[in-house]
Design an enzyme around this catalytic site. Structure first.
Site, mmCIF file in Angstrom:
data_model
loop_
_atom_site.group_PDB
_atom_site.id
_atom_site.type_symbol
_atom_site.label_atom_id
_atom_site.label_comp_id
_atom_site.label_asym_id
_atom_site.label_seq_id
_atom_site.Cartn_x
_atom_site.Cartn_y
_atom_site.Cartn_z
ATOM 1 N N HIS A 187 0.859 -1.180 0.000
ATOM 2 C CA HIS A 187 0.000 0.000 0.000
ATOM 3 C C HIS A 187 0.898 1.235 0.000
ATOM 4 C CE1 HIS A 187 -3.281 -2.633 2.036
ATOM 5 N NE2 HIS A 187 -3.356 -2.703 0.718
ATOM 6 N N GLU B 107 1.254 3.905 2.942
ATOM 7 C CA GLU B 107 1.664 3.464 4.279
ATOM 8 C C GLU B 107 3.186 3.526 4.376
ATOM 9 O OE1 GLU B 107 -0.180 -0.349 4.655
ATOM 10 O OE2 GLU B 107 -2.211 0.490 4.659
ATOM 11 N N HIS C 271 2.955 -3.033 7.201
ATOM 12 C CA HIS C 271 1.856 -2.150 6.816
ATOM 13 C C HIS C 271 1.782 -0.964 7.772
ATOM 14 C CE1 HIS C 271 -0.556 -4.445 3.743
ATOM 15 N NE2 HIS C 271 0.274 -5.384 4.152
ATOM 16 N N GLU D 285 1.339 -4.242 11.520
ATOM 17 C CA GLU D 285 0.706 -2.946 11.312
ATOM 18 C C GLU D 285 1.285 -1.929 12.283
ATOM 19 O OE1 GLU D 285 -1.888 -2.354 9.161
ATOM 20 O OE2 GLU D 285 -2.355 -4.398 8.509
#
Length: 847
Positions: free
Chosen positions: A366, A369, A462, A535
């Site tokens: 992504h 990010e 992420h 994350e």
């Protein structure tokens, strides 16, 4: 000829060696010099310099020399852009800087303004670009973007009136329009991901012609997430070029009167979609200097050019060229290289090389990010360093690292998608290699790697926009009872090593059907039991001494270091740490099960362990489902060799059959339901107890065989002390491995208090505070792409490209990989083919 020359060379070498042994007058240096001379003689005999000689147990092994300068990093990065994008020629670079003290969250007063959008009718447009509206899908790319002169995107800017001058047409920049609605008030509209009408979150733009001391208000009016960390105290980032030049100050948190709220605007994601509510982010800001050049961003930027500079820097140091190789995995749709870094110690024999386990780490699928790239840089800094722990990791594992999976999205400033207009983290199962090359080649690389060795762990880095701290998403191992809860051990160890940043309570292990195309679940179904996404928040920490403060780039890079540290803990041959974590996990889950059943017994009696967890979704995962955007409006044609598939009619059962099945239905409907107490027993029966945990650990081959035995004479701070890996500062155990009470593991971590932990007389404190070592390097080697020749100036994608011409049956190895072992057969990556051409069944395959 090569075989005979090698045999003659070997006979000559053996005679020389026997003479040397008889005389006992030669030193090791002379022997090495003789090997080099014999290698040179062999090269002259074969008339080639492409053969190199390695020694395996004293015998020569021939190998091909890697081409020189195959991965050539230019001094000035020149990424490829879609042909419709206008790109300014300015080179944007920022210094790295960390504040002396952690930056606190913004404290809301309750009196923050919520300005509603004014629009162009009552405001003045001062900046506007329209790249996204020029073409509905990606066609071709070019270095530097569009041809011809760059048009001005600013309107009516007067230097004497201190009207801000905006710009975002640089790498990773994102701002589509700015409207001045007051003397110091501006409404901002972000650009959606290219070739989509959604995903607005990442912003990064430049402002000039400001007045120091004046309070400016910026309001972004087209955000699409219903909640944000800006409501929990997160503050935007500000960078001043003058502050960087004069004071050495880089990115810092700034802004007051911060408010995230729903506004009166709506957006239509698709032609036939319903209107979606939009949200605004409003904040005030004072610039430190007059007429400065400043940048505002959602998170610390990390561009594709910055990655190339980093890889060039580590490749320029020849001392680590023997254990770090940089290659090109593939090229993206726009033609930007996707790099893969291989890190492992050299000089091992073939047999020992096969016993090594592999670790796969990826990031930046992504593009918005950016915190994932900072974690990746910290991970590589540690792994390529000269510390004893880094050397131990390289001796133990083969690391395959893809630092940037979506370079096209990073270049154009997307938040979530690639130039195919789709979220790549939903397409790891795709057969459309040419539409999604980055994830297709990554999965193919992992499948080939699993055919050669055991892949012990996969992790994708992420960023998360709705929750603070750092946490992991994993996959529940339901099939094998001996592996129950083992997927939670690594995240729990990570929370103990980084207790003020990593939150185990935020970790989830659900396998949702809507996430079947993600890298985490696809790799898990291939057979990698420890498959995670890590994350990192865009905000900061709510834990320990860092509670209520933002993360800096140093904090994000330190998470890469803690990841390496936890990997050593997890693969320690001594099972004490793993046993302790499993016991703590069992106690924690028993506590959650009893609390859950006690609160809502009547409506939720039968559930699995994963039912205790909420969704792992950070966004609507169905938003990016479907074909690439350039295939959506194509007519569905049928090839001559194909015939349309007729839909079979569903025949109704006869009355006789329906009457025969009726008693079975009544019997099933009248079965008694389980009582709450039986549900508690069933759930507790599935949880491992203390005895089963201790008995199961010594029988785990993946733990005991994960690290080979090392010579005791080598000086390693983290190697054998009575056969156990020990880090710097960890005293050796004074008891047997099964006795947990006297082993020191983690400091500052309180275990879960429960009746099943009464047997543990003391917690497991951990050790040390480490500083990431200095950067070491890697060398440049050949890419392995196999792509056909494409003109170097442009990469084109035709409107009818990338279809499947036949409906292929899915591979049984791929469909039932949850039941496979870690070692994947060769058929697992040769059972499917890639086709070009238009097909009517593409939608059937790409579900």
């Amino acid at each position: 000829m090569a075989v005979s020359a090698n045999r003659n060379w070997w006979n000559t070498y053996q005679l020389d060696k026997s003479d040397t042994n008889d005389s006992n007058t030669e030193e090791d240096e002379d022997e090495l010099a003789g090997k080099r001379q014999l290698s040179l003689n062999l090269s002259q005999t074969l008339r080639t310099k492409q053969l190199l000689i390695n020694f395996d147990g004293g015998r020569p092994v021939l190998r091909l020399r890697a081409p020189l300068d195959l991965v050539n990093f230019p001094s000035v990065s020149r990424p490829r852009w879609p042909i419709e994008c206008e790109v300014i020629s300015d080179i944007i670079q920022h210094i790295e800087w960390d504040p002396p003290e952690p930056e606190p969250f913004y404290q809301h007063t309750g009196h923050e303004r919520t300005p509603m959008p004014v629009g162009e009718e009552r405001g003045k447009v001062v900046y506007c670009i329209d790249n996204a509206t020029k073409c509905p899908y990606f066609t071709c790319s070019r270095v530097g973007g569009s041809r011809g002169p760059i048009k001005s995107a600013t309107y009516g800017v007067n230097q004497t009136e201190f009207t801000l001058e905006f710009e975002s047409r640089f790498e990773s920049g994102n701002l589509q329009k700015a409207v001045q609605v007051g003397v110091y008030d501006y409404e901002l509209t972000l650009q959606t991901d290219l070739y989509t009408r959604k995903h607005t979150q990442w912003f990064y733009f430049r402002v000039r012609n400001m007045k120091a001391g004046a309070t400016y208000r910026f309001t972004i009016i087209n955000l699409m997430k219903s909640s944000s960390l800006y409501s929990a105290g997160m503050r935007p980032l500000l960078y001043s070029e003058r502050a960087a030049e004069e004071n050495g100050v880089g990115w810092q948190r700034s802004g007051s009167s911060i408010r995230y709220y729903r506004n009166s605007c709506q957006n239509t994601k698709g032609n036939n979609s319903d209107a979606v509510a939009l949200y605004s982010l409003s904040w005030t800001l004072q610039f430190p200097y007059d007429s400065d050049t400043c940048y505002l961003a959602h998170c610390y930027p990390y561009t594709y050019s910055q990655l190339q500079r980093y890889l060039r820097h580590i490749s320029s140091n020849p001392t680590v060229a023997s254990y770090c190789k940089v290659r090109v995995l593939c090229h993206s749709l726009a033609g930007n290289a996707v790099y893969v870094v291989t890190v492992t110690s050299p000089g091992v024999s073939r047999v020992e090389g096969r016993t090594k386990k592999a670790v796969v780490v990826t990031a930046r699928v992504h593009p918005g990010e950016t915190n994932g790239s900072w974690m990746m840089e910290g991970f590589l800094d540690f792994l390529l360093g000269d510390s004893d722990d880094a050397q131990l990791l390289r001796d133990t594992f083969v690391f395959k690292v893809v630092p940037m999976l979506n370079p096209d999205g990073v270049v154009v400033g997307n938040y979530r998608c690639s130039l195919a207009g789709r979220d790549l983290n939903r397409y790891y199962k795709t057969l459309l290699r040419d539409s999604f090359p980055c994830v297709w080649y990554t999965r193919n690389m992992v499948e080939r790697l699993m055919a050669e060795m055991d892949v012990v762990l996969y992790c994708d880095f992420h960023g998360h926009n709705r929750k603070n701290n750092v946490f992991m998403y994993g996959c529940n191992n339901r099939g094998d009872a001996s592996l129950r809860l083992h997927e939670r051990v690594f995240p729990l160890m990570m929370s103990k090593n980084a207790s003020n940043k990593f939150s185990f309570k935020s970790c989830k292990f659900r396998v949702q059907r809507s996430k079947e195309g993600t890298g985490r679940i696809v790799m898990w179904r291939l057979g990698i039991k420890n498959s995670y996404t890590m994350e990192a928040t865009f905000g900061g920490s709510t834990l320990g001494d860092r509670r209520g403060t933002h993360f800096t780039t140093r904090d994000l890079k330190s998470l890469g270091f803690y990841f390496c540290d936890t990997l050593l803990d997890y693969c320690d041959p001594d099972p004490a740490k793993t046993s302790y974590c499993l016991t703590e996990l069992a106690a924690l889950l028993r506590k959650e099960v009893r609390a859950r059943l006690g609160k809502d017994v009547s409506t939720d009696c039968n559930f699995s362990v994963s039912d205790l967890e909420t969704s792992t979704s950070g966004s609507n995962s169905s938003d990016s489902d479907g074909l690439p955007v350039h295939l959506l409006n194509q007519p569905q044609t049928v090839h001559p060799e194909q015939t349309p598939v007729k839909k079979k009619k569903k025949h109704l059962r006869s009355r006789k059959e329906r009457n025969r099945l009726q008693p079975d239905r009544v019997k099933n409907n009248t079965q008694p339901t389980k009582s709450p107490q039986s549900s508690i027993k069933d759930v507790e029966f599935n949880l491992p107890n203390d005895s089963t945990v201790k008995e199961s650990i010594p029988e785990r081959p993946d733990v005991k065989e994960s690290i080979p035995e090392r010579p005791a004479g080598r000086h390693r701070k983290k190697w054998q002390v009575h056969g156990v890996i020990r880090k710097a500062g960890i005293p050796p155990p004074t008891s047997h491995s099964g006795e947990l009470s006297q082993v020191t593991l983690w400091q500052g971590c309180e275990p879960i208090k429960d009746y099943c932990l009464d047997k543990l007389s003391a917690p497991f404190p951990h050790h040390k505070t480490k500083v990431c070592p200095s950067i070491s390097t890697c060398t440049a080697l050949s890419p392995h792409t196999g792509d056909p020749f494409i003109h170097p100036r442009q990469w084109r994608v035709s409107s009818q490209l990338l279809h499947l011409s036949a409906l292929l049956p899915p591979s049984p190895n791929f469909l039932h990989s949850n039941q496979q072992q870690n070692i994947c057969s060769q058929q697992s990556f040769t059972s499917y083919k890639v086709y070009r051409g238009l097909s009517a069944c593409t939608k059937v395959l790409e579900r």
